[in-house]
Design a protein around this motif. Structure first.
Motif, short mmCIF file in Angstrom:
data_model
loop_
_atom_site.label_atom_id
_atom_site.label_comp_id
_atom_site.label_asym_id
_atom_site.label_seq_id
_atom_site.Cartn_x
_atom_site.Cartn_y
_atom_site.Cartn_z
N VAL A 60 -27.69 2.40 13.89
CA VAL A 60 -27.60 3.55 14.79
C VAL A 60 -27.76 4.84 13.99
N VAL A 61 -28.59 5.74 14.50
CA VAL A 61 -28.79 7.05 13.89
C VAL A 61 -28.42 8.10 14.92
N SER A 62 -27.70 9.13 14.49
CA SER A 62 -27.25 10.17 15.41
C SER A 62 -27.28 11.52 14.72
N ASN A 63 -27.51 12.55 15.50
CA ASN A 63 -27.43 13.92 15.02
C ASN A 63 -26.21 14.63 15.61
N GLU A 64 -25.28 13.88 16.16
CA GLU A 64 -24.06 14.47 16.70
C GLU A 64 -23.24 15.09 15.56
N ILE A 65 -22.39 16.05 15.91
CA ILE A 65 -21.56 16.73 14.92
C ILE A 65 -20.29 15.93 14.68
N VAL A 66 -20.07 15.57 13.44
CA VAL A 66 -18.81 15.01 12.98
C VAL A 66 -18.45 15.79 11.73
N HIS A 67 -17.30 16.42 11.71
CA HIS A 67 -16.88 17.23 10.57
C HIS A 67 -16.14 16.33 9.58
N ALA A 68 -16.24 16.63 8.31
CA ALA A 68 -15.55 15.83 7.28
C ALA A 68 -14.06 15.70 7.56
N ILE A 69 -13.45 16.76 8.06
CA ILE A 69 -12.01 16.74 8.34
C ILE A 69 -11.67 15.75 9.46
N ASP A 70 -12.66 15.38 10.27
CA ASP A 70 -12.43 14.41 11.35
C ASP A 70 -12.09 13.03 10.82
N MET A 71 -12.44 12.77 9.58
CA MET A 71 -12.13 11.45 9.02
C MET A 71 -10.62 11.25 8.90
N PHE A 72 -9.86 12.35 8.74
CA PHE A 72 -8.40 12.24 8.65
C PHE A 72 -7.82 11.61 9.92
N ALA A 73 -8.13 12.20 11.07
CA ALA A 73 -7.59 11.68 12.34
C ALA A 73 -8.18 10.30 12.65
N THR A 74 -9.44 10.10 12.33
CA THR A 74 -10.10 8.83 12.62
C THR A 74 -9.49 7.70 11.80
N PHE A 75 -9.34 7.90 10.50
CA PHE A 75 -8.78 6.85 9.65
C PHE A 75 -7.29 6.66 9.93
N ALA A 76 -6.59 7.72 10.30
CA ALA A 76 -5.18 7.56 10.69
C ALA A 76 -5.09 6.65 11.91
N ASN A 77 -5.99 6.82 12.87
CA ASN A 77 -6.01 5.97 14.05
C ASN A 77 -6.30 4.52 13.66
N VAL A 78 -7.30 4.33 12.81
CA VAL A 78 -7.66 2.97 12.37
C VAL A 78 -6.47 2.30 11.69
N ALA A 79 -5.74 3.04 10.88
CA ALA A 79 -4.63 2.48 10.12
C ALA A 79 -3.32 2.41 10.92
N GLY A 80 -3.36 2.93 12.17
CA GLY A 80 -2.16 2.92 12.98
C GLY A 80 -1.16 4.01 12.61
N GLY A 81 -1.64 5.02 11.90
CA GLY A 81 -0.76 6.12 11.47
C GLY A 81 -0.68 7.22 12.51
N ASP A 82 0.23 8.11 12.29
CA ASP A 82 0.42 9.26 13.16
C ASP A 82 -0.05 10.53 12.45
N ILE A 83 -0.61 11.43 13.24
CA ILE A 83 -1.01 12.73 12.72
C ILE A 83 0.23 13.62 12.73
N PRO A 84 0.49 14.37 11.65
CA PRO A 84 1.65 15.26 11.66
C PRO A 84 1.57 16.24 12.83
N ASN A 85 2.69 16.49 13.48
CA ASN A 85 2.70 17.45 14.58
C ASN A 85 3.50 18.70 14.24
N ASP A 86 3.84 18.85 12.95
CA ASP A 86 4.58 20.03 12.51
C ASP A 86 3.67 21.12 11.93
N ARG A 87 2.36 20.95 12.08
CA ARG A 87 1.39 21.91 11.56
C ARG A 87 0.08 21.78 12.33
N VAL A 88 -0.76 22.78 12.20
CA VAL A 88 -2.08 22.75 12.84
C VAL A 88 -2.96 21.79 12.04
#
Length: 176
Positions: A31-59
């Protein structure tokens, strides 16, 4: 690619980075795509994959892209982002459009700041050489969605201002 610029310029040549992902049975092959994915998106994505939680005490500016990357949806969960070079806001990218406040040809050149933002249609001008003019003013509607991104970003900075250089990071664990 056809883009101009390199690292530390804010131009498309610095922002566009090839991304290859292999996860047999999860990510569709070829699959090839030109959609926008920002490098910082890997944090939330990999946290989801690993079953982790995103901190909610900061932006956290990360967006979970798992459904997009695994082919469950065709569109990215992100359609734009702020363009920073170091701590300087250079512009905003939204879909195939850019609004630039500043520019530098190469990372070591002098920075140019514009009196009025320059708008570029990256489909018709991938090298960002011909900003929109009065003759192409019909496209200035793009300032509204970009303005929304800027407004959201400004609100996040009001909620949580950047930490000044040299100030201890309040999120860094303290030594015992």
């Amino acid at each position: 690619g056809p883009w101009r610029g390199s690292y530390f310029t804010g131009l498309e040549g610095s922002l566009r980075v090839p991304f290859i992902m292999r996860w047999p049975g999860k990510v569709p092959a070829g699959v090839v795509s030109n959609e926008i994915v920002h490098a910082i998106d890997m944090f939330a994505t990999f946290a989801n994959v690993a079953g982790g939680d995103i901190p909610n005490d900061r932006v956290i500016d990360s967006v979970d892209q798992l459904d997009f990357l695994t082919g469950k949806q065709d569109k990215s969960n992100r359609d734009g982002f702020m363009v920073y070079v170091g701590s300087d806001l250079f512009g905003i990218k939204w879909r195939n459009w850019k609004m630039m406040f500043k520019e530098v040809e190469r990372g070591t050149d002098d920075k140019r700041t514009f009196d009025f933002p320059r708008f570029f249609n990256l489909y018709s001008d991938p090298k960002e050489e011909y900003p929109l003019t009065k003759a192409t003013a019909g496209h200035f509607w793009v300032r509204w969605p970009m303005g929304e991104i800027l407004t959201e970003h400004g609100a996040s900075l009001q909620k949580e201002p950047p930490i000044p250089s040299g100030t201890p990071d309040p999120y860094k664990p303290k030594k015992r």
